[in-house]
Each structure stands twice: as C-alpha cells, then as structure tokens.
Design an enzyme around this catalytic site. Structure first.
Site, PDB file in Angstrom:
ATOM      1  N   ASP A  50      34.692  17.640  82.076  1.00  0.00           N
ATOM      2  CA  ASP A  50      35.804  17.711  81.204  1.00  0.00           C
ATOM      3  C   ASP A  50      36.046  16.617  80.522  1.00  0.00           C
ATOM      4  O   ASP A  50      36.104  15.455  81.129  1.00  0.00           O
ATOM      5  CB  ASP A  50      37.052  18.002  82.186  1.00  0.00           C
ATOM      6  CG  ASP A  50      38.189  18.641  81.397  1.00  0.00           C
ATOM      7  OD1 ASP A  50      38.363  17.950  80.378  1.00  0.00           O
ATOM      8  OD2 ASP A  50      38.915  19.497  81.670  1.00  0.00           O
ATOM      9  N   VAL A  51      36.063  16.875  79.274  1.00  0.00           N
ATOM     10  CA  VAL A  51      36.300  15.667  78.204  1.00  0.00           C
ATOM     11  C   VAL A  51      37.390  14.685  78.544  1.00  0.00           C
ATOM     12  O   VAL A  51      37.509  13.511  77.934  1.00  0.00           O
ATOM     13  CB  VAL A  51      36.026  16.190  76.708  1.00  0.00           C
ATOM     14  CG1 VAL A  51      34.826  16.641  76.271  1.00  0.00           C
ATOM     15  CG2 VAL A  51      37.055  17.107  76.167  1.00  0.00           C
ATOM     16  N   CYS A  61      32.051  17.929  70.236  1.00  0.00           N
ATOM     17  CA  CYS A  61      32.465  19.407  69.877  1.00  0.00           C
ATOM     18  C   CYS A  61      33.256  20.119  70.757  1.00  0.00           C
ATOM     19  O   CYS A  61      34.003  21.046  70.269  1.00  0.00           O
ATOM     20  CB  CYS A  61      31.153  20.397  69.724  1.00  0.00           C
ATOM     21  SG  CYS A  61      30.056  19.611  68.356  1.00  0.00           S
ATOM     22  N   LEU A 100      28.730  25.459  67.848  1.00  0.00           N
ATOM     23  CA  LEU A 100      28.464  24.522  67.165  1.00  0.00           C
ATOM     24  C   LEU A 100      27.772  23.179  67.725  1.00  0.00           C
ATOM     25  O   LEU A 100      26.676  22.801  67.488  1.00  0.00           O
ATOM     26  CB  LEU A 100      29.675  23.873  66.221  1.00  0.00           C
ATOM     27  CG  LEU A 100      30.494  24.622  65.705  1.00  0.00           C
ATOM     28  CD1 LEU A 100      31.813  24.116  64.909  1.00  0.00           C
ATOM     29  CD2 LEU A 100      30.003  25.712  64.843  1.00  0.00           C
ATOM     30  N   THR A 155      30.820  31.638  66.016  1.00  0.00           N
ATOM     31  CA  THR A 155      30.412  31.433  67.395  1.00  0.00           C
ATOM     32  C   THR A 155      31.136  32.007  68.613  1.00  0.00           C
ATOM     33  O   THR A 155      32.097  32.903  68.080  1.00  0.00           O
ATOM     34  CB  THR A 155      30.921  29.841  67.550  1.00  0.00           C
ATOM     35  OG1 THR A 155      32.069  29.709  67.639  1.00  0.00           O
ATOM     36  CG2 THR A 155      30.363  28.715  66.443  1.00  0.00           C
ATOM     37  N   ASP A 204      29.367  19.652  79.145  1.00  0.00           N
ATOM     38  CA  ASP A 204      30.251  20.846  78.996  1.00  0.00           C
ATOM     39  C   ASP A 204      30.593  21.332  80.482  1.00  0.00           C
ATOM     40  O   ASP A 204      30.119  20.937  81.388  1.00  0.00           O
ATOM     41  CB  ASP A 204      29.233  21.986  78.437  1.00  0.00           C
ATOM     42  CG  ASP A 204      30.253  22.953  77.706  1.00  0.00           C
ATOM     43  OD1 ASP A 204      29.845  22.871  76.315  1.00  0.00           O
ATOM     44  OD2 ASP A 204      30.800  23.774  78.176  1.00  0.00           O
ATOM     45  N   TYR A 262      46.998  23.386  68.406  1.00  0.00           N
ATOM     46  CA  TYR A 262      45.663  23.357  67.994  1.00  0.00           C
ATOM     47  C   TYR A 262      45.718  22.492  66.645  1.00  0.00           C
ATOM     48  O   TYR A 262      45.139  21.703  66.505  1.00  0.00           O
ATOM     49  CB  TYR A 262      44.871  24.633  67.893  1.00  0.00           C
ATOM     50  CG  TYR A 262      43.613  24.704  67.419  1.00  0.00           C
ATOM     51  CD1 TYR A 262      42.641  24.286  68.125  1.00  0.00           C
ATOM     52  CD2 TYR A 262      43.031  25.053  66.047  1.00  0.00           C
ATOM     53  CE1 TYR A 262      41.305  24.303  67.814  1.00  0.00           C
ATOM     54  CE2 TYR A 262      42.042  24.880  65.836  1.00  0.00           C
ATOM     55  CZ  TYR A 262      40.874  24.560  66.637  1.00  0.00           C
ATOM     56  OH  TYR A 262      39.559  24.613  66.170  1.00  0.00           O
ATOM     57  N   SER A 311      27.465  25.583  73.691  1.00  0.00           N
ATOM     58  CA  SER A 311      27.913  26.755  73.141  1.00  0.00           C
ATOM     59  C   SER A 311      28.105  26.628  71.680  1.00  0.00           C
ATOM     60  O   SER A 311      28.307  25.251  71.425  1.00  0.00           O
ATOM     61  CB  SER A 311      29.045  27.491  73.810  1.00  0.00           C
ATOM     62  OG  SER A 311      29.492  28.457  72.848  1.00  0.00           O
TER      63      SER A 311
HETATM   64  N1  NAD Z   1      33.964  28.141  65.484  1.00  0.00           N
HETATM   65  C1  NAD Z   1      34.937  27.984  64.458  1.00  0.00           C
HETATM   66  O1  NAD Z   1      35.147  28.959  63.552  1.00  0.00           O
HETATM   67  C2  NAD Z   1      35.813  26.518  64.564  1.00  0.00           C
HETATM   68  C3  NAD Z   1      36.657  26.329  63.404  1.00  0.00           C
HETATM   69  C4  NAD Z   1      37.003  25.329  63.516  1.00  0.00           C
HETATM   70  C5  NAD Z   1      36.878  24.169  64.543  1.00  0.00           C
HETATM   71  N2  NAD Z   1      35.947  24.592  65.712  1.00  0.00           N
HETATM   72  C6  NAD Z   1      35.894  23.491  66.488  1.00  0.00           C
HETATM   73  O2  NAD Z   1      34.512  23.464  66.754  1.00  0.00           O
HETATM   74  C7  NAD Z   1      34.382  22.936  68.070  1.00  0.00           C
HETATM   75  C8  NAD Z   1      33.371  23.693  68.865  1.00  0.00           C
HETATM   76  O3  NAD Z   1      33.892  25.277  68.466  1.00  0.00           O
HETATM   77  P1  NAD Z   1      32.712  26.291  68.789  1.00  0.00           P
HETATM   78  O4  NAD Z   1      33.360  27.445  67.815  1.00  0.00           O
HETATM   79  O5  NAD Z   1      31.295  25.745  68.945  1.00  0.00           O
HETATM   80  O6  NAD Z   1      33.269  26.877  70.229  1.00  0.00           O
HETATM   81  P2  NAD Z   1      32.547  27.287  71.470  1.00  0.00           P
HETATM   82  O7  NAD Z   1      33.833  27.588  72.434  1.00  0.00           O
HETATM   83  O8  NAD Z   1      31.329  28.183  71.457  1.00  0.00           O
HETATM   84  O9  NAD Z   1      32.118  26.119  72.327  1.00  0.00           O
HETATM   85  C9  NAD Z   1      32.933  25.039  72.904  1.00  0.00           C
HETATM   86  C10 NAD Z   1      32.280  24.581  74.077  1.00  0.00           C
HETATM   87  O10 NAD Z   1      33.135  23.616  74.383  1.00  0.00           O
HETATM   88  C11 NAD Z   1      33.184  23.274  75.956  1.00  0.00           C
HETATM   89  N3  NAD Z   1      34.463  23.072  76.461  1.00  0.00           N
HETATM   90  C12 NAD Z   1      35.906  23.259  76.242  1.00  0.00           C
HETATM   91  N4  NAD Z   1      36.861  22.666  76.719  1.00  0.00           N
HETATM   92  C13 NAD Z   1      36.138  21.477  77.221  1.00  0.00           C
HETATM   93  C14 NAD Z   1      36.387  20.523  78.124  1.00  0.00           C
HETATM   94  N5  NAD Z   1      37.760  20.165  78.381  1.00  0.00           N
HETATM   95  N6  NAD Z   1      35.543  19.831  78.581  1.00  0.00           N
HETATM   96  C15 NAD Z   1      34.201  19.842  78.358  1.00  0.00           C
HETATM   97  N7  NAD Z   1      33.883  21.203  77.677  1.00  0.00           N
HETATM   98  C16 NAD Z   1      34.847  21.916  77.189  1.00  0.00           C
HETATM   99  C17 NAD Z   1      33.227  25.254  76.195  1.00  0.00           C
HETATM  100  O11 NAD Z   1      32.728  25.282  77.622  1.00  0.00           O
HETATM  101  C18 NAD Z   1      32.156  25.411  75.364  1.00  0.00           C
HETATM  102  O12 NAD Z   1      30.997  25.324  75.797  1.00  0.00           O
HETATM  103  C19 NAD Z   1      35.955  23.079  68.730  1.00  0.00           C
HETATM  104  O13 NAD Z   1      36.252  21.684  68.763  1.00  0.00           O
HETATM  105  C20 NAD Z   1      36.477  23.875  67.735  1.00  0.00           C
HETATM  106  O14 NAD Z   1      37.957  23.642  67.921  1.00  0.00           O
HETATM  107  C21 NAD Z   1      35.627  25.790  65.437  1.00  0.00           C
END
Ligand code: NAD
Length: 252
Positions: free
Chosen positions: A57-58, A83, A17, A193, A36, A158, A15
């Site tokens: 799970d990471v 990510c 990023l 996202t 994922d 967070y 999903s």
């Molecule tokens: N979107 C934003 O605005 C934003 C801003 C700052 C930081 N981030 C960071 O960027 C990263 C990606 O975010 P995104 O916006 O793409 O989110 P997203 O929810 O679209 O994707 C995150 C993915 O991580 C997977 N995931 C969650 N926990 C997990 C685990 N324990 N083990 C394996 N997979 C797991 C989810 O199933 C999901 O597919 C995250 O670390 C988030 O904190 C995002």
C-alpha cells in the site's frame, strides 16, 4: 536518463496508466518493480516484462521500502512513476442533509496525497545514494488529474489531494535539485482504464466526446509515452503537464 541496467518503480503498476508505463520502461531497458495492491494482475505483468512484483500500500512506509529493496537488487533506482490512486465521492452536505463523510475524505487524501509524499520521499532517498549518470541521479514522475483545477461535484477529496500533488511538484524539484533528481507531474484528463470500468459504454463514449481533440478517451500508452519522455529528457523539471486533449471538465 538512460535506463539500461537500472531499476524503476511503478506504483499502481498492475493496471491502467501504470501498467502501460511498466511495459514502456521495461522496453527501455529497466528492471521494473510493479508495486500494487492487486497481486494477481501485478504478478502476471511483472512476469511478462521480466520485472518483479511487490505487494504494497503506497501509504505504508515499510512495504514501500521493501519494494525499493527489491528494485535495488536489480540495479540503482533511476526512475519512479507513481500512478497508484483512487477516486471516491464525498459531498459537503450529503443527500440526507448530513455533513459529508470526514473519514472517507481523510482516507482519500491519505491514499492520493500522503501516499504520494511517502513514495516520493522513500524513492528519492534511494536515488540520492546513486552515482550520477550524465549529471543525474534519478527522476520521479507523479500523477495528478485535471480534477486538481476542475474538480466535479462530489470530487472534493480527490480534487484536494490531486491539487496537493500539483502543489508539491515544483517544491519537490527544488528540494531535490542539489541531489540531481528531477520531479514532474502528469495531470491526465479522461483515460480508458479500469477506473472508468464502472461506467457504461454509453457514458464512456459520452466522456470521450467531450474531449475537443482528439474526441475520445486517452489511451494508457499515451500516458506512458509522456512518462518515458519525462524520464529521458534531462531538461524537463518541476512541471505539471496536462495530458487531456484540451478537455476542461464541466461541474458535473
Ligand atoms: N484514468 C483516468 O481517466 C485518470 C484521470 C486522471 C487521473 N488519473 C490518475 O491516474 C492514476 C492511475 O489511474 P488508472 O486510471 O490507471 O487507475 P487503475 O484503477 O486502472 O489503476 C490504479 C492502480 O493503483 C492501485 N492502487 C490503488 N490504491 C493503491 C494503494 N493505496 N497502494 C498501492 N496501489 C494502489 C490499484 O490496485 C490499481 O492497480 C491514479 O492516480 C488516478 O487518480 C486517472
């Protein structure tokens, strides 16, 4: 780092990023393993780019190792883009006047910080066994957030976890220097996202308007472009790069 004939692991790759990064690294020639918890989306994307999917799970060492085994079946692991992560709200004193939820704090730090350490240590161990390619064995990209510096009210777990990711970046690069493995972190601002899907369009537009320039949410591919540049540029190491259109988050 040239990814032709190599494998790459993208956690949270189903999903947002991560998914955009999967597409870029696959186009750059890597066999990409999408790691994922979301099997449906992850499998679909992996199939689409000719890669593999691994449910993990990471925070689970055995499951992450199994995903790395899959990667190495398709070539040496040369790139990690980590990510996977999630948000969640904890206040120090909750609305009813009770102390904030310690279990939820622990869970969020576990996923966002301990999970990062777990994936990084396991991927780096595989990379350390690679033959050097132009002097490099591998490259790791971690994901923090601007919340590492400007956490908003409710973001204590967070923000603490993402500040930990920023803190580990230089020391990880130093730790892995003699192995020819680079480590950098991207700190995204506000990206369009599914993590933002719980907000209405009005709130999303409002968030985008707070970004000085360009005044919009980031596109996931803009994150992926930077991840690819970090992978490809051999002189980029030990750095956290804000990717945020110059936003500085307000307290709320
Ligand atoms: N979107 C934003 O605005 C934003 C801003 C700052 C930081 N981030 C960071 O960027 C990263 C990606 O975010 P995104 O916006 O793409 O989110 P997203 O929810 O679209 O994707 C995150 C993915 O991580 C997977 N995931 C969650 N926990 C997990 C685990 N324990 N083990 C394996 N997979 C797991 C989810 O199933 C999901 O597919 C995250 O670390 C988030 O904190 C995002």
């Amino acid at each position: 780092m040239n990814l032709t004939g190599a494998s790459a692991l993208v956690t949270g790759g189903a999903s947002g990023l991560g998914a955009a990064t999967v597409r870029r690294l696959a186009a750059a020639g890597a066999h990409v393993v999408v790691l994922d918890l979301n099997e449906e989306l992850g499998k679909e994307l992996a199939e689409d780019v000719g890669g593999s999917f691994a449910t993990a799970d990471v925070t689970d060492p055995a499951a992450v190792d199994a995903a790395l085994d899959i990667a190495e079946e398709h070539g040496p692991l040369r790139a990690l883009v980590h990510c996977a992560g999630r948000g969640g709200t904890v206040r120090l004193v909750d609305r009813d006047g009770n102390p904030g939820d310690l279990d939820l704090y622990r869970r969020l730090v576990d996923i966002n910080l301990v999970g990062t350490f777990n994936v990084l240590r396991l991927a780096a161990t595989r990379m350390a066994g690679n033959e050097p390619l132009d002097g490099e064995r591998g490259v790791c990209v971690l994901t923090a957030s601007v919340a590492a510096w400007e956490g908003q009210v409710g973001q204590i777990p967070y923000a603490s976890a993402k500040a930990g990711v920023v803190g580990m970046t230089l020391v990880a690069a130093r730790d892995l220097a003699t192995k020819g493995i680079r480590v950098n972190t991207i700190a995204p601002g506000v990206f369009d996202t599914p993590i933002l899907a719980r907000f209405s369009q009005e709130i999303r537009d409002g968030l985008g308007a707070q970004v000085p320039n360009p005044a919009r949410l980031g596109h996931p591919d803009e994150y992926a472009m930077l991840a690819q540049q970090i992978v490809e540029n051999p002189y980029l190491n030990g750095e956290t790069i804000r990717l945020d259109g110059a936003i500085r988050m307000s307290p709320r």
